[in-house]
Scaffold this active site. Structure first.
Site, PDB file in Angstrom:
ATOM      1  NE  ARG A 142      -8.326   7.853 -21.374  1.00 28.72           N
ATOM      2  CZ  ARG A 142      -8.398   7.611 -20.064  1.00 28.72           C
ATOM      3  NH1 ARG A 142      -9.569   7.536 -19.453  1.00 28.72           N
ATOM      4  NH2 ARG A 142      -7.308   7.474 -19.345  1.00 28.72           N
ATOM      5  CG  ASN A 176      -9.919  10.592 -15.893  1.00 28.42           C
ATOM      6  OD1 ASN A 176     -10.142  10.949 -17.052  1.00 28.42           O
ATOM      7  ND2 ASN A 176      -9.230   9.506 -15.605  1.00 28.42           N
ATOM      8  CD  GLU A 184      -7.989   8.319 -12.600  1.00 24.87           C
ATOM      9  OE1 GLU A 184      -7.812   7.610 -11.600  1.00 24.87           O
ATOM     10  OE2 GLU A 184      -9.131   8.539 -13.070  1.00 24.87           O
TER      11      GLU A 184
HETATM   12  O1  IFM Z   1     -12.410   2.648 -12.866  1.00 25.56           O
HETATM   13  C1  IFM Z   1     -11.660   3.791 -12.635  1.00 25.56           C
HETATM   14  C2  IFM Z   1     -10.693   4.052 -13.760  1.00 25.56           C
HETATM   15  O2  IFM Z   1      -9.867   2.973 -13.970  1.00 25.56           O
HETATM   16  C3  IFM Z   1      -9.847   5.255 -13.456  1.00 25.56           C
HETATM   17  N1  IFM Z   1     -10.659   6.389 -13.074  1.00 25.56           N
HETATM   18  C4  IFM Z   1     -11.669   6.185 -12.088  1.00 25.56           C
HETATM   19  C5  IFM Z   1     -12.538   5.001 -12.460  1.00 25.56           C
HETATM   20  C6  IFM Z   1     -13.631   4.785 -11.398  1.00 25.56           C
HETATM   21  O3  IFM Z   1     -13.061   4.537 -10.157  1.00 25.56           O
END
Ligand code: IFM
Length: 466
Positions: free
Chosen positions: A92, A307, A181
């Site tokens: 990914r 996530n 996100e």
């Molecule tokens: O590094 C980040 C990523 O870019 C998005 N999700 C969380 C990770 C850790 O903070």
């Protein structure tokens, strides 16, 4: 790919339990463009909001930026070879909008698009499934100058950019992810100001959240038109929330925080609209929502990317402090694997999306122990193993989880924290750019190869009952 037996010895008296995953379970790793590519000034890429943010004194803990990062832009072939050597099924990554359309809208920068075409071809040539995300926070600065995600036009521009990429790569990519996100883009970027563009306005945060979702829906429509056989996905971060006490104030605070962090994006995508009581609680009048928007946002998805890192304990007044001795990573995030199991079962129950993929899970750890040139990160290995055990439990409970991607393949630029936190299963020496797989990478590789692992001391983080 290797014959390493990386399973830690089980504590005395606690026999380990085998966790085998379903055939075809996808094993892989994840990264994002700004965090690893470097080459910020090469081949016509224009500045993103993160280049601007990094240049503002005091924004990034160690004063660093993304100019070099892991130099992946120039080393992608060796990086793909590394992924191949680890035996992963999927990779990914994200596509940088300011490389592909440096002016945000309009002219396409062929060199930028070519880079992703070469990356995808290299992955496919190595039998690694490319899982591109179209937006992982590096908005072209020129669009921020016009209002960024607070401006509805950014959503329209995103759909056009998505179409350009899908037109070029749609014959080779089977799963398109629109956003990574959106909660963090809207909240950290426009409400708390800890991320680019660094604004601090609740009203802007709500406007941004709606336009991000609209961008997902509009781009989703274009993806469906241009690549009818492809799957449509979005990646959402979930942080299960618990109230610090049973006091009314804490319970109410936790309730609204949960709606903002965990339901604000998934609910509208599932056709449930915004959590209305939380919108009212924060006096968001929904002025930005135009007729038809909610239908656009609710375009059916094929896959929900999840996530997960930690849970959050919320109190009405002030920030909750973890009691001494609570397991936590180097960024102070609590390590609580059962929250992932509960989350997965809860998501399946509430939304029933056709498929779910763990698109990020991992931890920054101290990485101080080194043996024979390799980092012995038993703590990270255990974090991954415990979370995989929770994923396994959720699959057994009937959740359609198709795979697990560890965050991250490399140590990289951790946004406002700079290069301090090390999330990689592969160490990167930022002086020499040398990559060295850590013990966790070898364990994860062996686990992928065997499609399962032995869980020592299975009662330690036993899945909680709902
Ligand atoms: O590094 C980040 C990523 O870019 C998005 N999700 C969380 C990770 C850790 O903070």
């Amino acid at each position: 790919m290797n014959d390493l037996d990386a399973t830690s010895p089980a504590p005395q008296g606690a026999p380990s339990v085998r966790k085998n995953f379903p055939d075809g379970f996808i094993w892989g790793s994840a990264t994002s463009s700004f965090q690893i590519e470097g080459a910020t000034g090469e081949d016509g890429r224009a500045p993103s909001i993160w280049d601007t943010f990094c240049a503002e004194p005091g924004r990034i803990l160690d004063g660093s930026n993304g100019d070099m990062a892991c130099d992946h832009y120039n080393r992608f072939k060796e990086d793909v070879a590394l992924i191949k050597s680890l035996g992963f099924d999927a990779y990914r990554f994200s596509i940088a909008w300011p490389r592909v359309i440096p002016t945000g809208t309009g002219a396409v920068n062929e060199a930028g698009l070519n880079f992703y075409e070469q990356l995808v071809d290299e992955l496919l040539a190595n039998d690694i499934t490319p899982l591109p995300t179209l937006y992982h926070w590096d908005l072209p600065q020129v669009l921020e100058d016009a209002g960024g995600w607070v401006n509805r036009d950014t959503a329209l521009a995103f759909a056009d950019y998505a179409a350009v990429v899908v037109e070029r790569l749609g014959d080779r990519v089977q799963t398109w992810t629109t956003l990574n996100e959106p909660f963090v883009s809207a909240n950290h970027g426009y409400v708390t100001g800890e991320h680019a563009p660094g604004h601090t306005s609740m009203a802007e945060g709500f406007a941004a959240s709606h336009h991000l979702l609209l961008a997902h829906g509009l781009a989703g429509r274009r993806i469906r038109e241009l690549a009818p056989d492809a799957r449509l996905a979005i990646v959402i971060n979930f942080t299960p929330i618990e109230p610090a006490t049973t006091s009314n104030a804490d319970v109410v605070a936790a309730y609204h925080q949960n709606n903002l962090e965990n339901r604000w994006y998934a609910d509208p995508i599932a056709g449930l609209g915004y959590p209305i009581d939380t919108a009212r609680y924060h006096r968001w009048e929904q002025d930005e929502v135009r007729p038809g928007d909610m239908e656009t946002i609710a375009i059916p998805i094929d896959l929900l990317g999840i996530n997960f890192y930690t849970r959050s304990i919320v109190q009405a007044e002030g920030d909750y402090e973890l009691p001494e001795g609570t397991p936590q990573n180097t960024m102070g995030w609590e390590i609580h694997p059962p929250s992932l199991g509960e989350l997965l079962r809860g998501l399946h129950e509430r939304y029933d999306f056709p498929s779910m993929l763990i698109t990020e899970n991992g931890a920054p750890m101290p990485d101080r122990i080194r043996k024979d040139g390799r980092i012995e990160d038993d703590d990270r290995l255990d974090y991954i193993r415990q979370h995989l055990a929770q994923v396994h439990g959720a699959i057994e409970a009937g959740c359609p989880i198709e795979g697990y991607l560890v965050w991250s393949l490399f140590d990289n630029f951790e946004w406002a924290w700079g290069y301090g936190p090390r999330f990689g299963i592969v160490e990167v020496d930022f002086e020499t750019q040398e990559r060295t797989p850590k013990k966790s990478a070898e364990w994860f590789s062996a686990t992928a190869d065997a499609n399962g692992f032995d869980l020592p001391d299975p009662t330690r983080w036993a899945p909680t009952e709902d």
